[in-house]
Design an enzyme around this catalytic site. Structure first.
Site, short mmCIF file in Angstrom:
data_model
loop_
_atom_site.label_atom_id
_atom_site.label_comp_id
_atom_site.label_asym_id
_atom_site.label_seq_id
_atom_site.Cartn_x
_atom_site.Cartn_y
_atom_site.Cartn_z
N ASP A 146 -0.48 4.95 1.68
CA ASP A 146 -1.29 5.59 2.70
C ASP A 146 -0.54 5.62 4.02
OD1 ASP A 146 -1.75 2.67 2.38
OD2 ASP A 146 -2.88 2.90 4.24
N ASN A 149 1.67 -3.39 5.85
CA ASN A 149 2.01 -4.70 5.27
C ASN A 149 2.66 -4.60 3.89
OD1 ASN A 149 1.11 -6.18 7.49
ND2 ASN A 149 -1.00 -6.22 6.74
N HIS A 178 -6.77 2.62 1.87
CA HIS A 178 -5.56 1.83 1.62
C HIS A 178 -5.10 1.95 0.18
CE1 HIS A 178 -2.95 -0.50 3.99
NE2 HIS A 178 -3.39 -1.72 3.77
N ASN A 182 -0.42 -7.13 1.04
CA ASN A 182 0.60 -7.82 1.84
C ASN A 182 1.63 -8.59 1.02
OD1 ASN A 182 -1.15 -9.79 1.01
ND2 ASN A 182 -1.31 -10.83 2.98
#
Length: 216
Positions: free
Chosen positions: A93, A114, A20, A68
């Protein structure tokens, strides 16, 4: 031109090497040729660097809000410096591309990412540019969360790092604003080597035929 470069990821040592954080990896490499040091800035909820370019100042940003809430950081900086969404490029990513592949696009669906969702909400627009860095997919939707927060294999990390290195060839094109040229650079496929030409023997005579096997 692109005035704000953003790399998405999660802050903290435990997330540094996870898939991520591919956007953070990209930003680290982008900053090196400019000798730019990203430093904490509470006003923009992230690590920030300013690069003085002949065409105007360029900003580098790594949100420190966790993925997020990435838009909170991006929108704060963009609003203060009056940077329009189409002048923003975010590296992130991408599950739908294998490691070692990348795609540049403008707008489109967040596809469950997110960080992109919050950017779209906070900016009120999907017009920003996205550099999608492939990390591969675990194969099942229920495994995605653990996958993106896991570390890639050595081979996958090498492929992602090589992809990041290749993407930097388009940096000056991003700054010039010629995004069509940038897409052509990043999406170009390497040419396959041509097979060697077969040359006749020096005498010009055909090669002798192989004698038949008489032991059958």
């Amino acid at each position: 031109m692109i005035r704000l470069f953003v790399g998405l990821g999660n802050p903290g040592f435990e997330y540094e090497q996870t898939r991520h954080n591919a956007g953070f990896w990209w930003m680290d490499q982008l900053a090196k040729p400019w000798h730019a040091t990203l430093t904490p800035d509470r006003n923009y909820h992230g690590l920030v660097a300013r690069v003085n370019h002949p065409q105007g100042p360029v900003w580098l940003l790594q949100p420190q809000t966790y993925m997020n809430l990435s838009g909170k950081s991006v929108a704060a900086l963009a609003r203060f410096f009056k940077i329009a969404p189409h002048e923003i490029l975010v590296a992130h990513d991408e599950l739908d591309l294998p490691p070692g592949q990348m795609k540049l696009k403008q707008g489109g669906s967040a596809a469950g990412h997110n960080g992109l969702k919050d950017m779209q909400a906070q900016l009120g627009s999907t017009d920003f540019w996205r550099l999608r860095l492939g990390i591969g997919h675990p194969g099942a939707r229920g495994e995605v969360s653990g996958y993106v927060l896991g570390k890639p294999s050595l081979d996958d990390r090498i492929a992602i790092d090589r992809c990041i290195e290749d993407s930097l060839q388009a940096t000056e094109t991003f700054l010039s604003g010629d995004m069509s040229k940038a897409m052509a650079l990043l999406h170009a496929k390497p040419q396959r080597p041509k097979p060697p030409k077969q040359t006749p023997s020096s005498s010009g005579a055909a090669s002798p035929t192989r004698p038949k096997d008489t032991n059958c």
